[in-house]
Design a protein around this motif. Structure first.
Motif, PDB file in Angstrom:
ATOM      1  N   PHE A 187      -9.903   9.681  -3.954  1.00 22.27           N
ATOM      2  CA  PHE A 187      -9.980   8.716  -5.062  1.00 22.27           C
ATOM      3  C   PHE A 187     -11.179   7.780  -4.950  1.00 22.27           C
ATOM      4  CE2 PHE A 187      -7.783   6.448  -1.743  1.00 22.27           C
ATOM      5  CZ  PHE A 187      -8.298   5.169  -1.823  1.00 22.27           C
ATOM      6  N   PHE A 232     -21.971  -3.755  -4.971  1.00 24.36           N
ATOM      7  CA  PHE A 232     -21.679  -2.762  -3.943  1.00 24.36           C
ATOM      8  C   PHE A 232     -20.174  -2.808  -3.691  1.00 24.36           C
ATOM      9  CE2 PHE A 232     -21.037  -1.438   0.461  1.00 24.36           C
ATOM     10  CZ  PHE A 232     -21.806  -0.296   0.529  1.00 24.36           C
ATOM     11  N   ARG A 233     -19.545  -1.628  -3.661  1.00 23.14           N
ATOM     12  CA  ARG A 233     -18.088  -1.602  -3.481  1.00 23.14           C
ATOM     13  C   ARG A 233     -17.684  -0.713  -2.318  1.00 23.14           C
ATOM     14  NH1 ARG A 233     -16.584  -0.531  -9.427  1.00 23.14           N
ATOM     15  NH2 ARG A 233     -17.951  -1.998 -10.445  1.00 23.14           N
ATOM     16  N   PHE A 234     -16.529  -0.978  -1.770  1.00 22.48           N
ATOM     17  CA  PHE A 234     -15.926  -0.018  -0.840  1.00 22.48           C
ATOM     18  C   PHE A 234     -14.415  -0.241  -0.794  1.00 22.48           C
ATOM     19  CE2 PHE A 234     -15.132  -2.869   2.780  1.00 22.48           C
ATOM     20  CZ  PHE A 234     -16.085  -3.858   2.631  1.00 22.48           C
ATOM     21  N   TRP A 235     -13.719   0.850  -0.484  1.00 26.06           N
ATOM     22  CA  TRP A 235     -12.263   0.788  -0.367  1.00 26.06           C
ATOM     23  C   TRP A 235     -11.883   0.643   1.103  1.00 26.06           C
ATOM     24  CZ3 TRP A 235      -8.587   0.742  -4.213  1.00 26.06           C
ATOM     25  CH2 TRP A 235      -9.022   1.026  -5.509  1.00 26.06           C
ATOM     26  N   THR A 236     -10.745   0.027   1.345  1.00 28.63           N
ATOM     27  CA  THR A 236     -10.184  -0.036   2.702  1.00 28.63           C
ATOM     28  C   THR A 236      -8.726   0.397   2.612  1.00 28.63           C
ATOM     29  OG1 THR A 236      -9.279  -2.284   2.577  1.00 28.63           O
ATOM     30  CG2 THR A 236     -11.617  -2.077   3.138  1.00 28.63           C
ATOM     31  N   ASP A 237      -8.150   0.722   3.774  1.00 24.17           N
ATOM     32  CA  ASP A 237      -6.751   1.168   3.732  1.00 24.17           C
ATOM     33  C   ASP A 237      -5.766   0.020   3.916  1.00 24.17           C
ATOM     34  OD1 ASP A 237      -6.730   0.577   6.428  1.00 24.17           O
ATOM     35  OD2 ASP A 237      -6.751   2.662   7.072  1.00 24.17           O
ATOM     36  N   GLY A 238      -6.301  -1.188   4.010  1.00 21.88           N
ATOM     37  CA  GLY A 238      -5.418  -2.349   4.100  1.00 21.88           C
ATOM     38  C   GLY A 238      -4.709  -2.493   5.443  1.00 21.88           C
ATOM     39  N   THR A 240     -10.264  -8.344  -0.158  1.00 28.34           N
ATOM     40  CA  THR A 240     -10.126  -7.097  -0.892  1.00 28.34           C
ATOM     41  C   THR A 240      -8.976  -7.202  -1.904  1.00 28.34           C
ATOM     42  OG1 THR A 240      -8.798  -6.320   0.953  1.00 28.34           O
ATOM     43  CG2 THR A 240     -11.099  -5.654   0.929  1.00 28.34           C
ATOM     44  N   VAL A 300     -14.671  -8.753   3.911  1.00 31.69           N
ATOM     45  CA  VAL A 300     -15.808  -7.913   3.524  1.00 31.69           C
ATOM     46  C   VAL A 300     -16.862  -7.872   4.643  1.00 31.69           C
ATOM     47  CG1 VAL A 300     -17.682  -7.656   1.862  1.00 31.69           C
ATOM     48  CG2 VAL A 300     -15.410  -8.355   1.079  1.00 31.69           C
ATOM     49  N   LYS A 329     -15.511  -4.548 -14.583  1.00 30.85           N
ATOM     50  CA  LYS A 329     -16.337  -3.784 -13.643  1.00 30.85           C
ATOM     51  C   LYS A 329     -15.599  -2.530 -13.165  1.00 30.85           C
ATOM     52  CE  LYS A 329     -20.022  -6.393 -13.308  1.00 30.85           C
ATOM     53  NZ  LYS A 329     -21.316  -5.881 -13.782  1.00 30.85           N
ATOM     54  N   VAL A 330     -14.286  -2.670 -12.983  1.00 29.76           N
ATOM     55  CA  VAL A 330     -13.494  -1.522 -12.547  1.00 29.76           C
ATOM     56  C   VAL A 330     -13.454  -0.462 -13.651  1.00 29.76           C
ATOM     57  CG1 VAL A 330     -11.158  -0.761 -11.914  1.00 29.76           C
ATOM     58  CG2 VAL A 330     -12.105  -2.852 -10.918  1.00 29.76           C
ATOM     59  N   GLU A 333     -16.110 -11.118  -4.225  1.00 24.05           N
ATOM     60  CA  GLU A 333     -14.749 -11.422  -3.782  1.00 24.05           C
ATOM     61  C   GLU A 333     -14.711 -11.395  -2.254  1.00 24.05           C
ATOM     62  OE1 GLU A 333     -12.068 -11.978  -5.965  1.00 24.05           O
ATOM     63  OE2 GLU A 333     -13.661 -12.019  -7.458  1.00 24.05           O
ATOM     64  N   LEU A 335      -5.768  -5.098  -9.011  1.00 20.94           N
ATOM     65  CA  LEU A 335      -6.769  -4.440  -9.869  1.00 20.94           C
ATOM     66  C   LEU A 335      -6.197  -4.134 -11.254  1.00 20.94           C
ATOM     67  CD1 LEU A 335      -8.370  -2.020  -7.237  1.00 20.94           C
ATOM     68  CD2 LEU A 335      -9.476  -3.985  -8.323  1.00 20.94           C
ATOM     69  N   ARG A 344      -5.231   5.929 -13.873  1.00 18.95           N
ATOM     70  CA  ARG A 344      -5.942   6.430 -12.687  1.00 18.95           C
ATOM     71  C   ARG A 344      -5.655   5.545 -11.470  1.00 18.95           C
ATOM     72  NH1 ARG A 344      -9.672   9.875 -12.076  1.00 18.95           N
ATOM     73  NH2 ARG A 344     -10.916   8.570 -10.676  1.00 18.95           N
ATOM     74  N   LEU A 345      -5.651   4.243 -11.678  1.00 15.99           N
ATOM     75  CA  LEU A 345      -5.385   3.327 -10.559  1.00 15.99           C
ATOM     76  C   LEU A 345      -3.988   3.561  -9.972  1.00 15.99           C
ATOM     77  CD1 LEU A 345      -6.924  -0.010 -11.941  1.00 15.99           C
ATOM     78  CD2 LEU A 345      -7.802   1.351 -10.038  1.00 15.99           C
ATOM     79  N   ALA A 375      -4.248   1.174  -0.531  1.00 13.69           N
ATOM     80  CA  ALA A 375      -5.700   1.041  -0.718  1.00 13.69           C
ATOM     81  C   ALA A 375      -6.066  -0.320  -1.306  1.00 13.69           C
ATOM     82  CB  ALA A 375      -6.208   2.147  -1.633  1.00 13.69           C
ATOM     83  N   LYS A 376      -7.175  -0.855  -0.808  1.00 12.66           N
ATOM     84  CA  LYS A 376      -7.684  -2.134  -1.325  1.00 12.66           C
ATOM     85  C   LYS A 376      -9.170  -2.001  -1.580  1.00 12.66           C
ATOM     86  CE  LYS A 376      -4.232  -5.162   0.663  1.00 12.66           C
ATOM     87  NZ  LYS A 376      -3.975  -6.398   1.414  1.00 12.66           N
ATOM     88  N   LEU A 377      -9.623  -2.621  -2.664  1.00 13.14           N
ATOM     89  CA  LEU A 377     -11.033  -2.507  -3.043  1.00 13.14           C
ATOM     90  C   LEU A 377     -11.788  -3.798  -2.751  1.00 13.14           C
ATOM     91  CD1 LEU A 377     -13.255  -0.773  -4.513  1.00 13.14           C
ATOM     92  CD2 LEU A 377     -12.534  -1.910  -6.623  1.00 13.14           C
ATOM     93  N   SER A 378     -12.940  -3.617  -2.109  1.00 13.05           N
ATOM     94  CA  SER A 378     -13.864  -4.739  -1.931  1.00 13.05           C
ATOM     95  C   SER A 378     -14.894  -4.616  -3.045  1.00 13.05           C
ATOM     96  CB  SER A 378     -14.554  -4.639  -0.572  1.00 13.05           C
ATOM     97  OG  SER A 378     -15.719  -5.434  -0.592  1.00 13.05           O
ATOM     98  N   ILE A 379     -14.995  -5.639  -3.841  1.00 15.53           N
ATOM     99  CA  ILE A 379     -15.927  -5.568  -4.972  1.00 15.53           C
ATOM    100  C   ILE A 379     -16.610  -6.903  -5.184  1.00 15.53           C
ATOM    101  CG2 ILE A 379     -14.017  -5.960  -6.597  1.00 15.53           C
ATOM    102  CD1 ILE A 379     -15.597  -4.268  -8.638  1.00 15.53           C
ATOM    103  N   ILE A 410      -4.126  -2.530  -5.398  1.00 13.71           N
ATOM    104  CA  ILE A 410      -4.006  -1.787  -6.647  1.00 13.71           C
ATOM    105  C   ILE A 410      -3.336  -2.662  -7.714  1.00 13.71           C
ATOM    106  CG2 ILE A 410      -2.969   0.236  -7.753  1.00 13.71           C
ATOM    107  CD1 ILE A 410      -5.246   0.909  -5.853  1.00 13.71           C
ATOM    108  N   ILE A 447      -3.704   6.065  -7.112  1.00 17.50           N
ATOM    109  CA  ILE A 447      -4.335   5.737  -5.823  1.00 17.50           C
ATOM    110  C   ILE A 447      -3.258   5.279  -4.839  1.00 17.50           C
ATOM    111  CG2 ILE A 447      -5.925   4.106  -4.712  1.00 17.50           C
ATOM    112  CD1 ILE A 447      -7.618   4.200  -7.281  1.00 17.50           C
ATOM    113  N   TYR A 472     -10.739   5.359   4.319  1.00 17.71           N
ATOM    114  CA  TYR A 472     -11.132   5.001   2.949  1.00 17.71           C
ATOM    115  C   TYR A 472     -12.529   4.357   2.948  1.00 17.71           C
ATOM    116  CZ  TYR A 472      -6.129   5.479   1.701  1.00 17.71           C
ATOM    117  OH  TYR A 472      -4.855   5.940   1.494  1.00 17.71           O
TER     118      TYR A 472
END
Lengths: 78, 209
Positions: B189, B124-130, A38, B13, A57-58, A35, A44, A20-21, A28-32, A41, A24, B141
């Motif tokens: 996604f 708490f999470r969120f995506w960014t487009d970098g 971000t 963040v 967690k992912v 951390e 992750l 799935r990752l 795209a970058k995830l803030s979680i 992929i 994407i 995103y």
């Protein structure tokens, strides 16, 4: 909803989440969590493969999403 | 009605949290509320404690990093810690956009007299487009994560109760998730993590504890 972090995640779940990752967009970058920066992929996927805390967690959120699909309180579509 | 909002700015963040909270400050000012905007270096423990003790804002909105027991401000300084200075939230409606804040800090605050607490019982999470670090409000995103969570604060600013504000936010989540699941947009996604935030957003009220 949460997974015991000592619980071993099945290889099938790991493979599914990695697959799935990979769908994407690569920018795209995830803030979680705590951390400061971000995670890409690539980052992750690495975290999921080594089953780090972030990786778990992912997997947890992706599997929760797949399991919850049929119960989602969706808004009526036009 | 008066409102205190923290907006630290020291990493990627908090950069997003800071900018997506600007509209909240503007909205509160347009509603003629008394706004204490503790941004950047002003998001310090000393100032937060001082304003909570002396100005008694009705509503307090925290943006920042956090864990089970605390929320932080500028440069990760602990602003509120469960059992240490969480009593300062007594009689206030609190929205804490910070990881894990609904686990221990939320219940403790309400136990100590906070009117209500809205937060997250997981990360708490969120995506960014970098690519939108210089224009986070244009990041498609990130947008669904902040439109949904901002609704809590926007409803509080409008004078709604904590429960109503939480419910308003859940309605926006439902709409945004439905739209994304049935669209061909490149940001669909993000739904998995949007659902995660939605299901982990909690509203605790005084009588429940």
């Amino acid at each position: 909803m949460t997974t015991d972090n000592t619980e071993k995640i099945s290889q099938d779940a790991i493979n599914l989440v990695i697959a799935r990752l990979k769908t994407i967009p690569s920018n795209a970058k995830l803030s979680i969590g705590g951390e400061k920066e971000t995670l890409s992929i690539e980052n992750l996927i690495e975290e999921v493969k080594k089953q780090s805390e972030i990786g778990k967690k992912v997997v947890e959120s992706q599997m929760f999403f797949l399991r919850s699909l049929q119960d989602l309180p969706l808004a009526p579509t036009n | 009605m008066s409102i205190l909002i923290t907006r630290p700015l020291h990493d990627a963040v908090t950069h997003y949290l800071y900018h997506w909270s600007e509209s909240l400050v503007e909205k509160a000012k347009s509603k003629k509320l008394s706004v204490i905007d503790l941004q950047k270096e002003k998001a310090s423990r000393k100032l937060v404690e001082s304003y909570l003790e002396k100005q008694h804002p009705d509503t307090v909105i925290f943006n920042g990093h956090g864990d089970d027991v605390c929320v932080t401000g500028q440069d990760e300084e602990v602003l509120i810690e469960a059992g240490k200075n969480s009593y300062l939230l007594k009689d206030k409606v609190v929205y804490m956009r910070a990881c894990d804040s609904g686990k221990v800090l939320g219940p403790k605050s309400v136990e100590e007299g906070a009117e209500a607490f809205i937060g997250y019982k997981e990360l708490f999470r969120f995506w960014t487009d970098g690519e939108s670090i210089h224009k986070p409000l244009k990041d498609e995103y990130a947008k669904p994560f902040f439109e949904t969570s901002n609704q809590v604060a926007l409803s509080l600013i409008k004078g709604k109760s904590a429960k109503e504000s939480h419910d308003d936010s859940l309605k926006v989540y439902t709409k945004v998730i439905s739209d994304l699941l049935t669209s061909k947009s490149s940001n669909s996604f993000v739904v998995a993590d949007l659902i995660w935030n939605m299901y982990n957003q909690v509203c605790l009220e005084k009588q429940e504890i």
